[in-house]
Motif scaffolding. Structure first.
Motif, PDB file in Angstrom:
ATOM      1  N   ALA A 161      -8.483  -2.807   4.878  1.00  9.86           N
ATOM      2  CA  ALA A 161      -7.198  -2.140   5.114  1.00  9.86           C
ATOM      3  C   ALA A 161      -7.258  -0.706   4.619  1.00  9.86           C
ATOM      4  O   ALA A 161      -7.784  -0.432   3.530  1.00  9.86           O
TER       5      ALA A 161
ATOM      6  N   LEU B 221      -1.015 -13.052   9.533  1.00 10.96           N
ATOM      7  CA  LEU B 221      -0.602 -11.806   8.890  1.00 10.96           C
ATOM      8  C   LEU B 221       0.560 -11.152   9.643  1.00 10.96           C
ATOM      9  O   LEU B 221       0.559 -11.095  10.870  1.00 10.96           O
TER      10      LEU B 221
ATOM     11  N   HIS C  46     -12.920  -7.774   7.423  1.00 12.68           N
ATOM     12  CA  HIS C  46     -11.868  -6.809   7.763  1.00 12.68           C
ATOM     13  C   HIS C  46     -11.513  -5.999   6.518  1.00 12.68           C
ATOM     14  O   HIS C  46     -11.898  -6.355   5.401  1.00 12.68           O
TER      15      HIS C  46
ATOM     16  N   SER D 133       1.875  -5.628   4.016  1.00 16.75           N
ATOM     17  CA  SER D 133       1.362  -6.687   4.883  1.00 16.75           C
ATOM     18  C   SER D 133       1.497  -7.995   4.119  1.00 16.75           C
ATOM     19  O   SER D 133       1.403  -8.015   2.891  1.00 16.75           O
TER      20      SER D 133
ATOM     21  N   TYR E  30       0.858  -1.183   0.000  1.00 17.86           N
ATOM     22  CA  TYR E  30       0.000   0.000   0.000  1.00 17.86           C
ATOM     23  C   TYR E  30       0.898   1.238   0.000  1.00 17.86           C
ATOM     24  O   TYR E  30       1.336   1.680   1.060  1.00 17.86           O
TER      25      TYR E  30
ATOM     26  N   HIS F 243     -13.791  -7.560   3.532  1.00 18.74           N
ATOM     27  CA  HIS F 243     -13.857  -8.918   2.978  1.00 18.74           C
ATOM     28  C   HIS F 243     -13.522  -9.909   4.074  1.00 18.74           C
ATOM     29  O   HIS F 243     -12.995  -9.536   5.122  1.00 18.74           O
TER      30      HIS F 243
ATOM     31  N   MET G  60      -7.873  -2.185   0.993  1.00 19.17           N
ATOM     32  CA  MET G  60      -8.554  -3.457   0.769  1.00 19.17           C
ATOM     33  C   MET G  60      -9.972  -3.254   1.251  1.00 19.17           C
ATOM     34  O   MET G  60     -10.176  -2.758   2.353  1.00 19.17           O
TER      35      MET G  60
ATOM     36  N   LEU H  91      -4.940  -2.049   9.369  1.00 18.04           N
ATOM     37  CA  LEU H  91      -5.971  -3.090   9.364  1.00 18.04           C
ATOM     38  C   LEU H  91      -7.088  -2.740  10.354  1.00 18.04           C
ATOM     39  O   LEU H  91      -6.822  -2.293  11.472  1.00 18.04           O
TER      40      LEU H  91
ATOM     41  N   ALA I  21       0.067 -11.822   4.115  1.00 19.25           N
ATOM     42  CA  ALA I  21      -0.898 -12.786   4.648  1.00 19.25           C
ATOM     43  C   ALA I  21      -0.507 -14.179   4.196  1.00 19.25           C
ATOM     44  O   ALA I  21      -0.155 -14.396   3.041  1.00 19.25           O
TER      45      ALA I  21
ATOM     46  N   ASP J 131     -11.543 -13.834   4.560  1.00 20.47           N
ATOM     47  CA  ASP J 131     -10.548 -14.610   3.826  1.00 20.47           C
ATOM     48  C   ASP J 131     -11.051 -16.032   3.586  1.00 20.47           C
ATOM     49  O   ASP J 131     -11.675 -16.619   4.465  1.00 20.47           O
TER      50      ASP J 131
HETATM   51  O1  LIG Z   1      -3.258  -5.470   4.754  1.00 21.51           O
HETATM   52  C1  LIG Z   1      -3.912  -5.937   5.643  1.00 21.51           C
HETATM   53  O2  LIG Z   1      -3.756  -5.629   6.826  1.00 21.51           O
HETATM   54  C2  LIG Z   1      -4.997  -6.919   5.350  1.00 21.51           C
HETATM   55  C3  LIG Z   1      -4.677  -7.808   4.214  1.00 21.51           C
HETATM   56  C4  LIG Z   1      -5.738  -8.797   4.003  1.00 21.51           C
HETATM   57  O3  LIG Z   1      -6.779  -8.755   4.616  1.00 21.51           O
HETATM   58  C5  LIG Z   1      -5.574  -9.913   3.067  1.00 21.51           C
HETATM   59  O4  LIG Z   1      -4.534  -9.981   2.402  1.00 21.51           O
HETATM   60  O5  LIG Z   1      -6.491 -10.741   2.983  1.00 21.51           O
END
Ligand SMILES: O=C(O)CCC(=O)C(=O)O
Ligand SMILES: [Fe+2]
Length: 694
Positions: free
Chosen positions: A275, A226, A273, A285, A202, A217, A214, A234, A287, A219
């Motif tokens: 971002a 993460l 969640h 980040s 980001y 959504h 983000m 987040l 994941a 997962d």
């Molecule tokens: O960047 C984040 O903190 C979240 C990333 C995320 O939710 C994802 O990759 O599924």
């Protein structure tokens, strides 16, 4: 399409292109600033190398975190900080490759083994997200981009270590669901399961309040682990609000994925969640998604499904197909999970947030030309109550009331009073009761209100209502009296319990096993052993050869014979001992005995777990009580476990002589076989009572 990195670095950029601009609604902005609202922390070291007590506590916390939050932070996880940092740096370097170099991995398909790109799914996203990504399948086959040079080695090691961590967490989670530690792993064949690394970049954004990194959504997969480069962004949904995740440095932020939700039949839900981006710093980040093999059909685990009380809420779907479905749609919260079963019950169960309306769902269902019978409504409401979804259950009862075609029974009103109490509090429930037409003020609805008073410990109101019920000649039953006795016990007025019994006898009401148990435990709590014996005799006369009663009488007898009442460690029973008094501990014993009488092992497990969690210094009486209850029901494995727990206890020494008395007491009431098997167990565990006399 241009990467966000390239866009963000374009000279003189002061605003974002309209395709990146989100319109936000006020509810999007409801961010909780309550310091209590922070995601739970799990100390991983206690899970793997703690004492058995610490381990079981951590498993309990893990389960609670999954259930209440769907998110938790893991500390002391053993993955080296240097490796985590190296992984984040390596991802940063990957994104620093030229656009041309990255283009080599610009795959389109969600199942491509290495794929980088921008936004979420640029071909269907209406608004683009301020994010570039790199996704790599690292298990069961390991893949890696060949650039930058050190990437592969770091990725390999990081994938291995994070997988080990995930597998241990899954063991704990499996146990927290009441399954064996490797149950999830075996059921879903995780040996060959998918592991996906998704790195998110980001870059700084000139108008962060208009853009989104983000979108909301959940997962796919079972768990996501993460890490981030020290910059936060987040947010997770919790009780209708967004909560900022301020991660502890070097902790893993772990969340429950959609397939954990499906597998656990909705007990552990994946949480939405999102971002955010910021003006100054580049955020990275990473994941790690842990899932089953791509071809595995995931449905609720049979062990967690029960036709009556917990019907399967999800149909099985191949993991691969689920991923494709998620990718082919615009990302809209958890809409992918929502395409599952489309009956009324499932629709209501999918309303995860209390603020969402069950009434709307019911209206829509009927609007679609469907019919709902009252028994369907009762069943759904019952299940919702079981899952503590009181607000939605209340809405269902409301709907029943407002639709005249349904004829409500006394129990429907009683349930409604209970739900009002839970959702709006006792005052609202009281008002509702008073507003009921006279014919609805039956013994059942009065008792429901009595129960609410009991829960709130409102003695005066309860006593008044009890009198009122007697005055209006309502037919009183055992339950009404039990409510009064439970209330007296809960506030420590044990001496009032026999008075209720007198009343019950005067009214010629037949006591039930709960009545007897309350009466007996009130006497036991004051160490009135003669009275306990006398009641048992009376109970035996009264027992219509009922198996439950016989078991209960036997167990209480054993408790008395083994001298556990005399042997109470503390002389002064009413004296407070760090929260729980001796008197209350005796009451716990009688709860255990009661449920052993009723053959309800689940409740016994729960009470025992709750006692152990209470960090209470248990007495050997408590241990003996649980041992005899499991033994009575023939659960020898649990008997063994309790012996182990007791031997490992740092607060209560293992009491061989008490065990020996227990063996004798079982024999005394004629249960020689059980006495023998307990004796043999003791010998196997190196605590043979015979060693006492040597
Ligand atoms: O960047 C984040 O903190 C979240 C990333 C995320 O939710 C994802 O990759 O599924
Ligand atoms: Fe996510």
């Amino acid at each position: 399409m241009i990467s966000i990195k390239a866009l963000a670095e374009s000279p003189g950029l002061t605003s974002i292109p309209p395709t990146y601009t989100f319109t936000r609604s006020p509810s999007d902005e409801a961010v909780s600033d309550d310091p209590e609202d922070s995601i739970p922390i799990i100390d991983f070291s206690l899970l793997t190398s703690g004492t058995p007590d610490q381990r079981s506590q951590t498993i309990h916390h893990l389960g609670k975190a999954c259930q209440d939050w769907g998110f938790f932070m893991v500390i002391n996880h053993g993955v080296p900080e240097s490796l985590m940092k190296a992984m984040a740096d390596a991802c940063g370097e990957f994104f620093n490759l030229t656009e041309e170099e990255k283009r080599e991995y610009g795959g389109k398909h969600v199942l491509d083994s290495i794929r980088c790109g921008t936004s979420f799914n640029a071909s269907v996203d209406k608004v683009l997200f301020w994010r570039d990504f790199l996704k790599i399948f690292v298990h069961p086959q390991f893949h890696s981009p060949s650039k930058p040079p050190a990437f592969r080695e770091i990725l390999l090691e990081y994938s291995k270590r994070s997988r080990e961590l995930a597998m241990e967490l899954l063991k704990g989670i499996s146990m927290s669901l009441g399954l064996g530690d490797t149950h999830i792993q075996n059921a879903l064949n995780l040996e060959l399961g998918l592991q996906l690394l998704a790195a998110n970049l980001y870059p700084p954004c000139p108008e962060p309040e208009l853009a989104m990194g983000m979108p909301p959504h959940s997962d796919h997969g079972l768990l996501t682990l993460l890490i981030q480069n020290g910059i936060s962004g987040l947010q997770v949904q919790h009780q209708g609000k967004w909560v900022n995740v301020n991660s502890i440095p070097n902790a893993f932020v772990v969340n429950v994925g959609d397939h954990m939700e499906i597998m656990s039949n909705g007990k552990y839900r994946s949480i939405v969640h999102r971002a955010f981006v910021n003006k100054k710093a580049t955020r990275i980040s990473i994941a790690t998604v842990i899932g089953p093999p791509l071809d595995t059909v995931v449905g609720p685990v049979p062990e967690l499904v029960n036709r009556e009380t917990n019907a399967p809420a999800y149909t099985g779907i191949k993991y691969k197909e689920y991923m494709q479905l998620q990718q082919s749609n615009q990302l809209d919260g958890k809409s992918c999970l929502d395409h599952e079963n489309d009956d009324l019950r499932s629709r209501i169960f999918r309303l995860r947030l209390p603020k969402r309306s069950a009434t709307n769902i019911l209206d829509r269902w009927v609007g679609e030309g469907n019919q709902i019978t009252i028994s369907e409504l009762r069943q759904i409401s019952k299940e919702l109550r079981k899952s503590q979804r009181y607000k939605h259950a209340l809405e269902i009862t409301e709907w029943m009331v407002s639709h005249e075609e349904y004829e409500l029974s006394d129990s429907d009103y009683a349930v409604r009073i209970d739900l009002m109490t839970k959702v709006f509090g006792i005052d609202a429930a009281e008002r509702y009761f008073e507003g009921l037409p006279l014919p609805a003020k039956t013994s059942e609805t009065c008792t429901a209100l009595l129960h609410s008073y009991g829960g709130a410990k409102l003695i005066e109101k309860a006593e008044k209502l009890f009198e009122r019920m007697k005055d209006s000649n309502l037919p009183l039953n055992a339950l009404t009296h039990n409510e009064m006795m439970t209330l007296y016990m809960s506030v420590g007025h044990v001496e009032k319990v026999p008075l209720v019994i007198e009343e019950l006898k005067r009214q010629k009401v037949a006591p039930d096993i709960f009545t007897y148990n309350l009466w007996i435990s009130s006497c036991a709590a004051t160490l009135n052993i003669d009275e306990v014996r006398r009641i048992l005799v009376e109970m035996r006369h009264d027992s219509v050869c009922n198996k439950d009663w016989v078991r209960y009488i036997n167990l209480t007898n054993i408790y008395v014979i083994a001298g556990l009442l005399v042997n109470a460690e503390s002389k002064s029973l009413v004296e407070a001992d760090k929260g729980i008094t001796q008197r209350e501990l005796i009451t716990y014993d009688f709860l255990i005995i009661l449920y052993a009488g009723l053959g309800n092992k689940d409740r016994i497990d729960q009470i025992w777990k709750c006692l152990r969690m209470a960090k209470q210094k248990m007495t050997s009486r408590n241990y003996i009580c649980i041992l005899s209850s499991y033994l009575m029901l023939g659960h020898l494995k649990e008997v063994e476990e309790v012996i182990d727990q007791w031997k490992q206890s740092t607060t209560t020494d293992f009491d061989v002589s008490a065990c020996s008395r227990l063996v004798d007491a079982f024999a005394d009431v004629g249960l020689t076989e059980k006495a023998n098997s307990f004796h043999i167990l003791l010998i196997q565990k190196n605590c043979d009572p015979a060693s006492l006399s040597k």
